[in-house]
Design a protein around this motif. Structure first.
Motif, PDB file in Angstrom:
ATOM      1  N   LYS A  44       0.830  -1.213   0.000  1.00 15.10           N
ATOM      2  CA  LYS A  44       0.000   0.000   0.000  1.00 15.10           C
ATOM      3  C   LYS A  44       0.859   1.255   0.000  1.00 15.10           C
ATOM      4  CE  LYS A  44      -4.239  -1.827   2.092  1.00 15.10           C
ATOM      5  NZ  LYS A  44      -5.191  -1.730   3.231  1.00 15.10           N
ATOM      6  N   THR A  45       1.931   1.220   0.778  1.00 14.35           N
ATOM      7  CA  THR A  45       2.834   2.370   0.827  1.00 14.35           C
ATOM      8  C   THR A  45       3.533   2.561  -0.513  1.00 14.35           C
ATOM      9  OG1 THR A  45       3.199   1.987   3.191  1.00 14.35           O
ATOM     10  CG2 THR A  45       4.787   3.390   2.049  1.00 14.35           C
ATOM     11  N   THR A  46       3.957   1.449  -1.105  1.00 12.21           N
ATOM     12  CA  THR A  46       4.627   1.512  -2.405  1.00 12.21           C
ATOM     13  C   THR A  46       3.707   2.126  -3.456  1.00 12.21           C
ATOM     14  OG1 THR A  46       5.944  -0.457  -1.887  1.00 12.21           O
ATOM     15  CG2 THR A  46       5.790   0.162  -4.203  1.00 12.21           C
ATOM     16  N   GLU A  47       2.445   1.683  -3.475  1.00 14.47           N
ATOM     17  CA  GLU A  47       1.481   2.219  -4.443  1.00 14.47           C
ATOM     18  C   GLU A  47       1.245   3.711  -4.216  1.00 14.47           C
ATOM     19  OE1 GLU A  47      -1.221  -1.746  -5.400  1.00 14.47           O
ATOM     20  OE2 GLU A  47      -1.725  -0.500  -3.662  1.00 14.47           O
ATOM     21  N   LYS A  48       1.185   4.124  -2.966  1.00 15.19           N
ATOM     22  CA  LYS A  48       0.980   5.539  -2.637  1.00 15.19           C
ATOM     23  C   LYS A  48       2.168   6.378  -3.101  1.00 15.19           C
ATOM     24  CE  LYS A  48      -0.079   8.612   1.247  1.00 15.19           C
ATOM     25  NZ  LYS A  48      -0.307   8.681   2.720  1.00 15.19           N
ATOM     26  N   ILE A  49       3.365   5.869  -2.866  1.00 15.32           N
ATOM     27  CA  ILE A  49       4.585   6.580  -3.285  1.00 15.32           C
ATOM     28  C   ILE A  49       4.620   6.705  -4.803  1.00 15.32           C
ATOM     29  CG2 ILE A  49       7.104   6.448  -3.397  1.00 15.32           C
ATOM     30  CD1 ILE A  49       6.960   4.986  -0.652  1.00 15.32           C
ATOM     31  N   CYS A  50       4.270   5.609  -5.495  1.00  9.61           N
ATOM     32  CA  CYS A  50       4.306   5.589  -6.964  1.00  9.61           C
ATOM     33  C   CYS A  50       3.351   6.625  -7.574  1.00  9.61           C
ATOM     34  CB  CYS A  50       3.961   4.200  -7.488  1.00  9.61           C
ATOM     35  SG  CYS A  50       5.278   2.985  -7.235  1.00  9.61           S
ATOM     36  N   ALA A  51       2.301   6.947  -6.852  1.00 11.04           N
ATOM     37  CA  ALA A  51       1.296   7.891  -7.367  1.00 11.04           C
ATOM     38  C   ALA A  51       1.599   9.345  -7.003  1.00 11.04           C
ATOM     39  CB  ALA A  51      -0.081   7.508  -6.831  1.00 11.04           C
ATOM     40  N   ALA A  52       2.714   9.586  -6.302  1.00  9.20           N
ATOM     41  CA  ALA A  52       3.013  10.924  -5.803  1.00  9.20           C
ATOM     42  C   ALA A  52       3.412  11.908  -6.893  1.00  9.20           C
ATOM     43  CB  ALA A  52       4.110  10.851  -4.743  1.00  9.20           C
ATOM     44  N   GLY A  53       3.902  11.409  -8.022  1.00  9.39           N
ATOM     45  CA  GLY A  53       4.260  12.290  -9.132  1.00  9.39           C
ATOM     46  C   GLY A  53       5.627  12.940  -9.015  1.00  9.39           C
ATOM     47  N   ASP A  54       6.481  12.413  -8.132  1.00  7.45           N
ATOM     48  CA  ASP A  54       7.825  12.969  -7.986  1.00  7.45           C
ATOM     49  C   ASP A  54       8.736  12.470  -9.105  1.00  7.45           C
ATOM     50  OD1 ASP A  54       7.105  14.277  -5.632  1.00  7.45           O
ATOM     51  OD2 ASP A  54       7.488  12.478  -4.435  1.00  7.45           O
ATOM     52  N   THR A  55       9.839  13.163  -9.290  1.00  2.00           N
ATOM     53  CA  THR A  55      10.792  12.782 -10.340  1.00  2.00           C
ATOM     54  C   THR A  55      12.194  12.680  -9.748  1.00  2.00           C
ATOM     55  OG1 THR A  55      11.161  15.082 -10.977  1.00  2.00           O
ATOM     56  CG2 THR A  55       9.449  13.869 -12.176  1.00  2.00           C
ATOM     57  N   VAL A  56      13.065  12.016 -10.489  1.00  2.21           N
ATOM     58  CA  VAL A  56      14.450  11.869 -10.063  1.00  2.21           C
ATOM     59  C   VAL A  56      15.350  12.247 -11.238  1.00  2.21           C
ATOM     60  CG1 VAL A  56      14.581   9.427 -10.725  1.00  2.21           C
ATOM     61  CG2 VAL A  56      16.085  10.286  -8.927  1.00  2.21           C
ATOM     62  N   PRO A  57      16.434  13.000 -11.024  1.00  3.66           N
ATOM     63  CA  PRO A  57      17.307  13.381 -12.139  1.00  3.66           C
ATOM     64  C   PRO A  57      18.071  12.184 -12.692  1.00  3.66           C
ATOM     65  CG  PRO A  57      18.273  14.076 -10.050  1.00  3.66           C
ATOM     66  CD  PRO A  57      16.884  13.594  -9.737  1.00  3.66           C
ATOM     67  N   GLU A  58      18.349  12.206 -13.987  1.00  4.26           N
ATOM     68  CA  GLU A  58      19.063  11.097 -14.624  1.00  4.26           C
ATOM     69  C   GLU A  58      20.469  10.921 -14.061  1.00  4.26           C
ATOM     70  OE1 GLU A  58      18.887  11.090 -18.873  1.00  4.26           O
ATOM     71  OE2 GLU A  58      16.707  11.419 -18.923  1.00  4.26           O
ATOM     72  N   SER A  59      20.993  11.950 -13.430  1.00  6.61           N
ATOM     73  CA  SER A  59      22.318  11.848 -12.815  1.00  6.61           C
ATOM     74  C   SER A  59      22.349  10.829 -11.675  1.00  6.61           C
ATOM     75  CB  SER A  59      22.758  13.222 -12.282  1.00  6.61           C
ATOM     76  OG  SER A  59      21.816  13.717 -11.329  1.00  6.61           O
ATOM     77  N   GLU A  60      21.159  10.464 -11.157  1.00 10.29           N
ATOM     78  CA  GLU A  60      21.071   9.465 -10.083  1.00 10.29           C
ATOM     79  C   GLU A  60      21.086   8.041 -10.628  1.00 10.29           C
ATOM     80  OE1 GLU A  60      19.928   9.867  -6.560  1.00 10.29           O
ATOM     81  OE2 GLU A  60      20.313  12.010  -6.578  1.00 10.29           O
ATOM     82  N   TRP A  61      20.851   7.874 -11.926  1.00  8.75           N
ATOM     83  CA  TRP A  61      20.748   6.544 -12.517  1.00  8.75           C
ATOM     84  C   TRP A  61      22.047   5.758 -12.347  1.00  8.75           C
ATOM     85  CZ3 TRP A  61      18.180   7.207 -18.041  1.00  8.75           C
ATOM     86  CH2 TRP A  61      16.902   7.747 -17.890  1.00  8.75           C
ATOM     87  N   LEU A  62      21.901   4.442 -12.393  1.00  8.60           N
ATOM     88  CA  LEU A  62      23.076   3.567 -12.343  1.00  8.60           C
ATOM     89  C   LEU A  62      24.008   3.829 -13.517  1.00  8.60           C
ATOM     90  CD1 LEU A  62      21.469   0.113 -11.437  1.00  8.60           C
ATOM     91  CD2 LEU A  62      23.072   1.388  -9.998  1.00  8.60           C
ATOM     92  N   GLY A  63      25.308   3.802 -13.250  1.00 12.20           N
ATOM     93  CA  GLY A  63      26.290   3.900 -14.318  1.00 12.20           C
ATOM     94  C   GLY A  63      26.483   2.547 -14.991  1.00 12.20           C
ATOM     95  N   GLY A  64      27.221   2.551 -16.097  1.00 10.56           N
ATOM     96  CA  GLY A  64      27.387   1.324 -16.877  1.00 10.56           C
ATOM     97  C   GLY A  64      28.034   0.186 -16.128  1.00 10.56           C
ATOM     98  N   GLY A  65      29.030   0.480 -15.281  1.00 12.80           N
ATOM     99  CA  GLY A  65      29.738  -0.574 -14.567  1.00 12.80           C
ATOM    100  C   GLY A  65      29.113  -0.955 -13.248  1.00 12.80           C
ATOM    101  N   GLU A  66      28.026  -0.293 -12.867  1.00 15.18           N
ATOM    102  CA  GLU A  66      27.377  -0.592 -11.582  1.00 15.18           C
ATOM    103  C   GLU A  66      26.413  -1.765 -11.722  1.00 15.18           C
ATOM    104  OE1 GLU A  66      26.876   3.150  -8.887  1.00 15.18           O
ATOM    105  OE2 GLU A  66      26.235   3.738 -10.905  1.00 15.18           O
ATOM    106  N   VAL A  67      26.196  -2.459 -10.614  1.00 11.83           N
ATOM    107  CA  VAL A  67      25.349  -3.655 -10.621  1.00 11.83           C
ATOM    108  C   VAL A  67      23.883  -3.248 -10.786  1.00 11.83           C
ATOM    109  CG1 VAL A  67      24.582  -5.667  -9.310  1.00 11.83           C
ATOM    110  CG2 VAL A  67      26.991  -4.957  -9.224  1.00 11.83           C
ATOM    111  N   PHE A  68      23.217  -3.849 -11.770  1.00 14.19           N
ATOM    112  CA  PHE A  68      21.813  -3.548 -12.083  1.00 14.19           C
ATOM    113  C   PHE A  68      20.877  -4.478 -11.318  1.00 14.19           C
ATOM    114  CE2 PHE A  68      17.951  -3.128 -14.536  1.00 14.19           C
ATOM    115  CZ  PHE A  68      17.998  -1.841 -15.061  1.00 14.19           C
ATOM    116  N   TYR A  69      21.181  -5.772 -11.335  1.00 13.95           N
ATOM    117  CA  TYR A  69      20.360  -6.717 -10.572  1.00 13.95           C
ATOM    118  C   TYR A  69      21.222  -7.834 -10.016  1.00 13.95           C
ATOM    119  CZ  TYR A  69      20.268  -9.949 -14.635  1.00 13.95           C
ATOM    120  OH  TYR A  69      20.610 -10.797 -15.666  1.00 13.95           O
ATOM    121  N   ILE A  70      20.668  -8.530  -9.019  1.00  7.31           N
ATOM    122  CA  ILE A  70      21.321  -9.684  -8.402  1.00  7.31           C
ATOM    123  C   ILE A  70      20.301 -10.807  -8.352  1.00  7.31           C
ATOM    124  CG2 ILE A  70      22.428 -10.594  -6.326  1.00  7.31           C
ATOM    125  CD1 ILE A  70      22.950  -7.481  -5.699  1.00  7.31           C
TER     126      ILE A  70
END
Length: 496
Positions: A122-148
């Protein structure tokens, strides 16, 4: 990188359905916006950058969480609801200070440590609907781990295979053209059978999202209801199928599973298990306009590194089906019969386990990072052939035996559709070899078992002929859709 390519899909067709499951749909724009908002929350409220555990099954919210992790500069670790509490505890202990995003309706609070940062559904769904954004500078870099993704270890404890952004991007670039040009895949529908905690799902999930396709997810409950399963598949009008061969065989048991059910089917992709000739031949017969693609690769190489379209000539060849030619950016060498993989989609190693990483990964001559697969194989020209697991060798009465060799010879017998061979182990020794057979010809009677043994004696040494032969309508399967060989061994022990 992957997020850039998914963003292109969002810009291309924002209202296209990105993911469909029994739990709902989500469009590309909704997926992008909701994952942005969840990423912004994580960036502002979670201090550490440890991998984030995403718990659930096939809900679109789970994929939202995957992208949110990447946008906030964190790796995600998918944990399926079918996993046991003990296995989840092992994963949590390996990950460290746990951040858990819950995407399932129900979960047992006791499986998570008291100090875990849990974001419930429920909290996750509420957060997802908040309409906030994140700058692309926060995204993972090429050499960083994407998934495990955690896989079974020889000690019984799972190993966390780390896959980087660059690894995944190299894989998706190749998989987009596998089995046909990517232009013909755009806006199509991919079947997702495997849970997201199984690396086979990487093939359908990221090939789909990076090509503006729709992912049609098959939940676990459907896989045990054959009639409902086929109707659900028909409803999806799929173009591309990704599954284990065992799951395809489950569907092929029903004669309705044909191009009348799926008239738009273009390509069947298989990975995770050996694709046998009978399965490939039946698919080509039922779906004459579709290609059947066999692929190969361990989790440590980002799902798959070889692939080939199965042809009529390959089906006539007395050898098992080839597993394909090597993808660009990857090199494969055969050393002492073992397949060694190097290249741009190779994992940096196991999460928080330098000892196992050192044992499996090494630097080859020329400085290339390489991986011991434990798989036996050989090349014929540029085509790679798989000869089974080196660790599927057993020592029985002093003889070294490849169980996969027995399986191949069983399936070469007339009337044998599928075969699985396991050792009957008691008191730390192998007492017998047991074969389980699916057949359209034989029944579970003494005379039929004798005929199977007679056929094998013409092909194999006597010591390789199974003493125990059981006929069955279907094999037990793991949650990942593979044959459950441990369950077969338990059946043998319970009979005795």
């Amino acid at each position: 990188m992957i997020l850039d390519r998914i963003k292109e899909s969002v810009c291309d067709a924002p209202l296209q359905t990105a993911v469909h499951s029994q739990e709902g749909d989500i469009t590309y724009k909704e997926l992008w916006d909701s994952s942005d908002s969840l990423a912004a929350y994580m960036s502002g409220n979670i201090k550490n950058h440890f991998p984030v555990i995403v718990y659930g099954h096939k809900a679109p919210l789970m994929i939202t969480a995957f992208l949110a992790c990447a946008k906030s500069g964190r790796a995600y670790c998918p944990v399926d609801t079918s996993m046991s509490g003990e296995r989840i505890a092992d994963i949590v202990n390996t990950v460290g200070e746990a951040v858990v995003i819950i995407t399932a309706d129900e979960y047992d609070e006791k499986i998570w440590p008291e100090n875990a940062h849990i974001i419930d559904k429920k909290t996750t769904e509420k957060i997802c609907a908040a309409g906030d954004t994140v700058p692309e500078s926060e995204w993972l870099g090429g050499g960083e781990v994407f998934y495990i993704i955690f896989t079974s270890g020889s000690t019984g404890k799972p190993k966390g295979v780390q896959i980087t952004n660059s690894n995944l991007s190299a894989f998706a670039e190749w998989s987009s053209d596998l089995g046909g040009p990517r232009a013909e895949k755009r806006y199509g529908t991919y079947i997702n059978q495997a849970p997201f905690s199984f690396d086979l799902s990487v093939m359908d999930l990221y090939t789909s999202l990076t090509n503006c396709c729709r992912l049609w997810c098959i939940g676990k409950s459907l896989q045990s209801d054959h009639e409902a399963l086929l109707q659900y598949i028909k409803q999806g009008c799929p173009d591309f199928w990704v599954s284990t061969p065992s799951f395809a065989n489950l569907c092929l048991a029903d004669h309705e599973f044909s191009d009348a059910l799926m008239p738009d089917m273009k390509v069947f992709y298989f990975c995770g298990e050996t694709l046998n000739k009978d399965t490939a031949a039946r698919l080509r017969e039922r779906f004459p306009r579709a290609a059947v693609v066999n692929t190969y690769g361990p989790t440590e190489s980002t799902c798959a590194v070889t692939g080939t379209v199965i042809t009529a000539e390959m089906l006539k060849d007395p050898r098992p089906l080839p597993i394909g030619t090597v993808k660009p950016g990857t090199e494969i060498a055969i050393c002492n019969n073992e397949i060694i993989i190097s290249g741009d989609s190779l994992s940096p190693g196991y999460l928080n386990d330098p000892q196992k990483t050192k044992a499996a990964f090494f630097t080859a001559d020329g400085g290339m990072r390489s991986y011991h697969t434990g798989d036996a194989g050989y090349f014929d020209g540029d085509m790679l052939y798989y000869e089974g697991r080196i660790d599927m060798q057993i020592k029985y009465h002093g003889y070294r035996i490849e169980l996969s060799d027995i399986e191949s010879n069983l399936m070469a017998l007339d009337g044998v559709l599928e075969a699985a061979v396991v050792p009957d182990c008691r008191e730390d020794r192998i007492r017998n070899i047991a074969a389980f057979i699916i057949s359209g010809k034989y029944g579970d009677v003494f005379e039929d078992r004798q005929e199977i043994r007679k056929g094998l004696r013409n092909r194999l040494p006597v010591y390789m002929v199974p003493k125990i032969i059981k006929f069955t309508d279907a094999f037990p399967m793991t949650g990942n859709g593979k044959i459950d060989r441990k369950a077969l061994q338990k059946i043998i022990q319970e009979v005795d």
